[in-house]
Design an enzyme around this catalytic site. Structure first.
Site, PDB file in Angstrom:
ATOM      1  N   HIS A 201       0.904  -0.888  -0.231  1.00 43.73           N
ATOM      2  CA  HIS A 201       0.033   0.456  -0.119  1.00 43.73           C
ATOM      3  C   HIS A 201       0.803   1.718  -0.175  1.00 43.73           C
ATOM      4  O   HIS A 201       1.625   1.112   0.782  1.00 43.73           O
ATOM      5  CB  HIS A 201      -1.003  -0.110   1.120  1.00 43.73           C
ATOM      6  N   ASP A 219       6.035   1.368   6.923  1.00 41.75           N
ATOM      7  CA  ASP A 219       4.733   1.078   6.610  1.00 41.75           C
ATOM      8  C   ASP A 219       3.904   2.131   5.714  1.00 41.75           C
ATOM      9  O   ASP A 219       3.933   3.629   5.644  1.00 41.75           O
ATOM     10  CB  ASP A 219       4.085   1.236   7.809  1.00 41.75           C
ATOM     11  N   GLU A 253      -4.953   1.932   2.760  1.00 41.62           N
ATOM     12  CA  GLU A 253      -5.149   0.383   3.042  1.00 41.62           C
ATOM     13  C   GLU A 253      -5.361   0.983   4.481  1.00 41.62           C
ATOM     14  O   GLU A 253      -6.161   0.008   5.057  1.00 41.62           O
ATOM     15  CB  GLU A 253      -3.653   0.364   2.426  1.00 41.62           C
ATOM     16  N   GLU A 254      -4.614   2.149   4.855  1.00 48.86           N
ATOM     17  CA  GLU A 254      -5.238   2.047   6.562  1.00 48.86           C
ATOM     18  C   GLU A 254      -5.856   2.455   6.899  1.00 48.86           C
ATOM     19  O   GLU A 254      -6.300   2.395   8.140  1.00 48.86           O
ATOM     20  CB  GLU A 254      -3.869   3.646   6.259  1.00 48.86           C
ATOM     21  N   ASP A 281       4.247  -5.018   2.588  1.00 50.15           N
ATOM     22  CA  ASP A 281       3.902  -4.252   3.537  1.00 50.15           C
ATOM     23  C   ASP A 281       4.668  -4.097   5.256  1.00 50.15           C
ATOM     24  O   ASP A 281       4.833  -5.131   6.205  1.00 50.15           O
ATOM     25  CB  ASP A 281       2.069  -3.755   3.963  1.00 50.15           C
ATOM     26  N   HIS A 363       2.852   4.593  11.563  1.00 54.05           N
ATOM     27  CA  HIS A 363       1.019   5.206  12.452  1.00 54.05           C
ATOM     28  C   HIS A 363       1.856   6.410  13.186  1.00 54.05           C
ATOM     29  O   HIS A 363       1.128   7.217  13.815  1.00 54.05           O
ATOM     30  CB  HIS A 363       0.181   4.671  13.247  1.00 54.05           C
TER      31      HIS A 363
HETATM   32  N1  BES Z   1       1.814  -2.428   7.888  1.00 56.07           N
HETATM   33  C1  BES Z   1       0.318  -2.675   8.567  1.00 56.07           C
HETATM   34  C2  BES Z   1      -0.288  -3.725   8.607  1.00 56.07           C
HETATM   35  C3  BES Z   1       0.875  -4.616  10.135  1.00 56.07           C
HETATM   36  C4  BES Z   1       1.262  -3.522  11.150  1.00 56.07           C
HETATM   37  C5  BES Z   1       1.520  -6.140  10.078  1.00 56.07           C
HETATM   38  C6  BES Z   1       2.214  -4.210  11.959  1.00 56.07           C
HETATM   39  C7  BES Z   1       1.905  -6.399  11.016  1.00 56.07           C
HETATM   40  C8  BES Z   1       2.602  -5.515  12.233  1.00 56.07           C
HETATM   41  C9  BES Z   1      -0.901  -2.234   8.271  1.00 56.07           C
HETATM   42  O1  BES Z   1      -0.813  -1.000   6.982  1.00 56.07           O
HETATM   43  C10 BES Z   1      -1.573  -1.420   9.201  1.00 56.07           C
HETATM   44  O2  BES Z   1      -1.676  -0.860   9.302  1.00 56.07           O
HETATM   45  N2  BES Z   1      -3.109  -1.997   8.920  1.00 56.07           N
HETATM   46  C11 BES Z   1      -4.399  -1.847  10.020  1.00 56.07           C
HETATM   47  C12 BES Z   1      -5.183  -2.792  10.184  1.00 56.07           C
HETATM   48  C13 BES Z   1      -6.435  -2.203   8.235  1.00 56.07           C
HETATM   49  C14 BES Z   1      -6.991  -3.167   8.315  1.00 56.07           C
HETATM   50  C15 BES Z   1      -6.665  -1.443   9.385  1.00 56.07           C
HETATM   51  C16 BES Z   1      -3.867  -2.268  11.607  1.00 56.07           C
HETATM   52  O3  BES Z   1      -2.850  -3.554  11.617  1.00 56.07           O
HETATM   53  O4  BES Z   1      -3.497  -1.442  12.198  1.00 56.07           O
HETATM   54 ZN    ZN Z   2       0.257   1.074   8.352  1.00 55.80          ZN
END
Ligand code: BES
Ligand code: ZN
Length: 482
Positions: A201, A219, A253-254, A281, A363
């Site tokens: 993403h 990220d 994605e976020e 990612d 984040h």
């Molecule tokens: N890169 C992250 C996912 C992640 C973070 C995987 C740390 C493993 C370890 C991704 O961009 C993300 O932040 N995903 C969200 C969920 C999404 C469905 C909004 C999250 O993990 O909060």
């Molecule tokens: Zn993220």
């Protein structure tokens, strides 16, 4: 004027509004939904629960709170455009169709050797910095759209510099975000209707609601830069795939996998035959002992995970291109690969660290390149990406495996591994059997030229058999025990 007002009213009432400009529908783990309800009863409405999945209507605030729960991320939620879609998403899925076992083989030794030698960490570094320098790539910001348009130009320039007429790049506009995604396609020479896809993403996020400082270096500028380097190498080595290969940079994605969900759904609706999807990612933070962590979440493909392990055992067991690996899990749909798995495709997500030791700065305004300092780690992911693309899409020029010189038979029958090496000048030394979590579950020595070994203690599932010969050749075979 009247037309515009009624159009706006129509959009308002039909709920076709961009995500996160007010409350929205989503699905999430039921336990998480209940916890959120206790914490912020006004901010979340649980519409229905089925098999530990909840359909909810949540405020932007509650969505942010979820991200804050586990310091900076997760447990996640998946955005849904309407109540109906949220309810549909938590309906128990009919048991996954018994798919044929992925027939991927490993025999592109020469092409892979050339490719992984060409990976240049400097390119990855440069692009991560380029992406973080937008300041923010939050999906509602003009910078986010600009980053996607610039990536399209970059990919097009790469293809053009390589003189490719079989490559095209397109922008995909979305319904639930104003930010577009970018897709680059190398049309397959033999079977163009079979697709191999790698993606990541390109949006980013930060705490609070203004999202003005969201560099998103790890990220996920790292993933986008990793797949761009994969493409660059494929072009420079004039790789012409038999299957169609696509590179995807997803929007939004976020905020709940918005861009990838729309694209994966469209592929499914058009019956596109995606043979495998791999997500990159977060590829550049070395938080754990091993280089790569295979994620074993149940929606991921065990078969594809076994194949990634097979690739690393075959190509990266030792030497300058060594890649060590372990396993981890998100325990929720944590990134875009979930969107593909959700549509029934085989998906995998090789990750930078164990989940709990992954980059703590994501984040936040501190997710910057200087946290990692070099792109050594991401370069390993680019090598794995190249091995994956080259072996699954294959070149249309004939290429012969180095181990093809070995006349080797291997079958698994009645919980026995039966092997025969017909070359007289070579003998087999060791056999290791590895499960999809990367754990060695069986080993044997001094195998000679042929034999049958009982593996009756192994349970059902996918495995990788790794044989070594006395001259240190490696033979790998993926197999399934039913
Ligand atoms: N890169 C992250 C996912 C992640 C973070 C995987 C740390 C493993 C370890 C991704 O961009 C993300 O932040 N995903 C969200 C969920 C999404 C469905 C909004 C999250 O993990 O909060
Ligand atoms: Zn993220």
């Amino acid at each position: 004027m009247k037309k515009i007002t009624s159009l706006l009213l129509f959009l308002l009432f039909s709920g076709i509004l961009f995500a996160q400009e007010g409350p929205f529908y989503a699905t999430m783990d039921a336990t998480d939904a209940n916890n959120l309800k206790k914490e912020m009863p006004q901010e979340i409405q649980i519409i229905a629960i089925k098999q530990n999945q909840a359909a909810v209507y949540i405020s932007e605030e509650a969505a942010h709170a979820m991200h804050r729960n586990v310091v900076t991320h997760g447990p996640g939620y998946v955005f849904k455009a309407s109540e109906e879609l949220a309810l549909k998403a938590i309906e128990p899925k009919p048991a996954k169709k018994q798919r044929r076992v992925l027939d991927f083989t490993i025999n592109q030794d020469a092409a892979v050797a050339e490719a992984i030698e060409m990976v240049n960490a400097q390119n990855i570094e440069d692009q991560i910095i380029e992406l973080q320098d937008y300041g923010t790539r939050f999906h509602t910001k003009p910078e986010a759209e600009q980053a996607v348009l610039d990536l399209k130009d970059k990919w097009e320039a790469m293809a053009q510099a390589a003189g490719r007429t079989d490559v095209s790049v397109r922008i995909v506009n979305h319904v639930n975000t104003g930010m577009p995604s970018a897709v680059m396609t190398i049309e397959g020479a033999e079977t163009p209707d079979e697709f191999v896809i790698i993606g990541g993403h390109i949006d980013s996020t930060a705490p609070g609601s203004n999202n003005n400082v969201a560099p998103g270096a790890d990220d996920d500028a790292s993933g986008i830069s990793t797949i761009t380097e994969v493409a660059r190498v494929l072009f420079d080595m004039e790789f012409v795939p038999n299957r169609t290969v696509e590179f995807m940079a997803f929007a939004a994605e976020e905020i709940g996998l918005v861009g990838s969900a729309e694209i994966a759904e469209e592929y499914k609706n058009n019956n596109v035959n995606v043979v495998a999807y791999v997500q990159f990612d977060m590829t550049n933070f070395a938080g754990s002992l091993n280089d790569v962590y295979i994620t074993t979440d149940s929606y991921n493909s065990n078969d594809l995970n076994a194949f990634l392990i097979e690739l690393m055992e075959y190509y990266n067991a030792s030497g300058p291109h060594q890649i060590t690996y372990g396993n981890t899990a998100c325990n929720y749909g944590c990134s875009d690969h979930f969107s593909w798995a959700d549509q029934g495709y085989e998906a995998a997500f090789p990750f930078e660290a164990s989940f709990s030791e992954s980059n703590p700065n994501i984040h936040t305004p501190n997710d910057t390149y200087d946290i990692t300092g070099d792109a050594f780690k991401a370069a390993k992911f680019a090598k794995l990406g190249l091995e994956f693309v080259i072996e699954t899409a294959k070149s249309n020029t004939l290429s012969v495996s180095e181990i093809a010189g070995l006349d080797f038979d291997f079958i698994v029958n009645n919980k026995q591994v039966i092997y025969t090496l017909k070359n007289v000048s070579e003998t087999l030394q060791t056999l290791s059997i590895i499960d999809v979590a990367g754990k060695k579950v069986f080993s044997a020595n001094d195998l000679g030229q042929q034999g049958a070994l009982s593996i009756e203690n192994l349970s059902q599932g996918f495995y990788v058999a790794v044989f070594t010969t006395q001259t240190n050749k490696v033979i790998t075979k993926k197999f399934v025990l039913n």
